[in-house]
Design a protein around this motif. Structure first.
Motif: not given
Length: 298
Positions: A1-13, A41-47
Motif C-alpha cells: 500500500m502506498k503511503r499516501g493511501r495509509l488509513p492513518l485515522t483507522a490505524l490510530r484508533s 477498526v471495522k473499516e481497517l479490518e475490512a480493508e
C-alpha cells in the motif's frame, strides 16, 4: 500500500484500542465517540480482510494478527512522538515534570523535594499525582514513580527498582490505650481494620502471623495507601502501612507499630520510556532519587 493511501485515522484508533484493551478508553484518549473508534477498526479490518479483535460480551481481545500489527504501530507511534518532542524542545529549560503514584508523592516525594531543590535550584519541578501509568507521550511527564509487584508490570518501558514495600500494622497510641489489649496478633481483630483497595493484604499478614481463615470483621477500605495512613493517624482503626512511609510517625510517637511481623508487598519503581534518552533535568532527578534510596533505603 502506498503511503499516501495509509488509513492513518483507522490505524490510530486501532492502536489506542489495542494498547488500552478497550474501545471506550480509546475513545476517551482520542476525544471521539466509542462508535467512531469501533467504525474505524471495522473499516481497517475490512480493508485487511482479517479480524484484529475478538469481540466478546463486555470486552475485546486482540487476535494474532492484531497483536502483530499493534506491536509495529505502537513502536512507530512512540518513535514519532519522541522525535516530535525533541524537535519541539518541550523538555529542558529548567522544568521537570514527574508523574508519581499518590501514596509515594504524599508520603515521600513531597517531604523530600526541598532536598532536590537544594541540590538543583535551577530546576523547577511539577508533580502530577496519578495511579495509572502514563504513556510518556509528548504532552506527558517523561519520568514516573509507580508501585508494582515486579519490573514486568509495564510493557514497552524501562523500570528501575527504588525500594521494597514492607507492610506493618500500626495504631494510634490513644486508641490502643482505650481499646482492647493488644498482646497477640489475634487481638487486632477487636479493632476496625483499615484496608487499601481490598482485604487481601490483611489476610496475608494474619497468615504470616500464624492465623488462617480470619473472619472479615469491621473494616474501612481506601483506594490508596496514604489515605490508609491518614485514617490511622486519626484513630479510625489498625492499619497496614508501608514501614518506610510510617517511620517518622512511629519515631515521633504518633503511631505505634504492633508486633515485629511484616509482609512484602511489591516495590516502588522509577519508570521511563528510555532512561538513555532522558532530558538533563530528568537525568539529574533520576540520579538524585537512586542515590537517596541507595543511601537511606527509605
Amino acid at each position: 500500500m502506498k503511503r499516501g493511501r495509509l488509513p492513518l485515522t483507522a490505524l490510530r484508533s486501532f492502536e489506542a484500542a489495542g494498547r488500552l484493551g478497550s474501545f471506550t478508553l480509546a475513545a476517551e484518549e482520542l476525544l471521539v465517540s466509542q462508535a467512531a473508534v469501533s467504525r474505524q477498526v471495522k473499516e481497517l479490518e475490512a480493508e485487511l480482510g482479517k479480524p484484529l479483535f475478538e469481540r466478546r460480551h463486555r470486552s475485546v481481545r486482540l487476535t494474532s494478527a492484531g497483536e502483530a500489527l499493534l506491536d509495529v504501530l505502537s513502536r512507530a507511534f512512540d518513535a514519532m512522538d519522541a522525535s516530535l518532542s525533541e524537535i519541539r524542545g518541550r523538555r529542558g529549560g529548567g522544568l521537570l515534570e514527574i508523574s508519581s503514584e499518590p501514596s509515594f508523592a504524599a508520603s515521600w516525594l513531597v517531604p523530600h523535594l526541598d532536598d532536590f531543590h537544594a541540590d538543583h535550584p535551577e530546576i523547577d519541578v511539577v508533580v502530577e499525582s496519578d495511579m495509572r501509568l502514563i504513556e510518556f507521550r509528548a504532552h506527558e511527564p517523561e519520568i514516573a514513580i509507580r508501585h508494582g509487584m515486579d519490573a514486568r508490570a509495564w510493557p514497552r518501558v524501562a523500570a528501575e527498582h527504588l525500594a521494597d514495600v514492607e507492610l506493618v500494622p500500626v495504631v494510634m497510641p490513644c486508641l490502643m490505650e482505650e481499646g482492647a489489649p493488644l498482646r497477640t496478633p489475634a487481638d487486632i481483630l477487636a479493632y476496625t481494620l483499615l484496608h487499601e483497595e481490598n482485604r487481601s493484604a490483611w489476610q496475608r499478614w494474619f497468615a504470616a502471623a500464624g492465623l488462617a481463615d480470619v473472619p472479615p470483621g469491621r473494616a474501612q477500605i481506601f483506594t490508596e495507601g496514604n489515605l490508609v495512613l491518614q485514617a490511622a493517624l486519626r484513630g479510625h482503626g489498625v492499619a497496614l502501612v508501608d514501614r518506610a512511609f510510617a517511620a517518622e510517625d512511629i519515631a515521633e510517637g504518633r503511631l505505634v507499630q504492633l508486633f515485629d511481623i511484616s509482609i512484602h508487598y511489591g516495590a516502588y519503581w522509577l519508570v521511563a520510556r528510555d532512561f538513555k534518552r532522558l532530558s538533563p533535568e530528568a537525568r539529574a532527578f533520576r540520579e538524585w532519587l537512586l542515590q537517596r534510596f541507595a543511601v537511606s533505603g527509605s
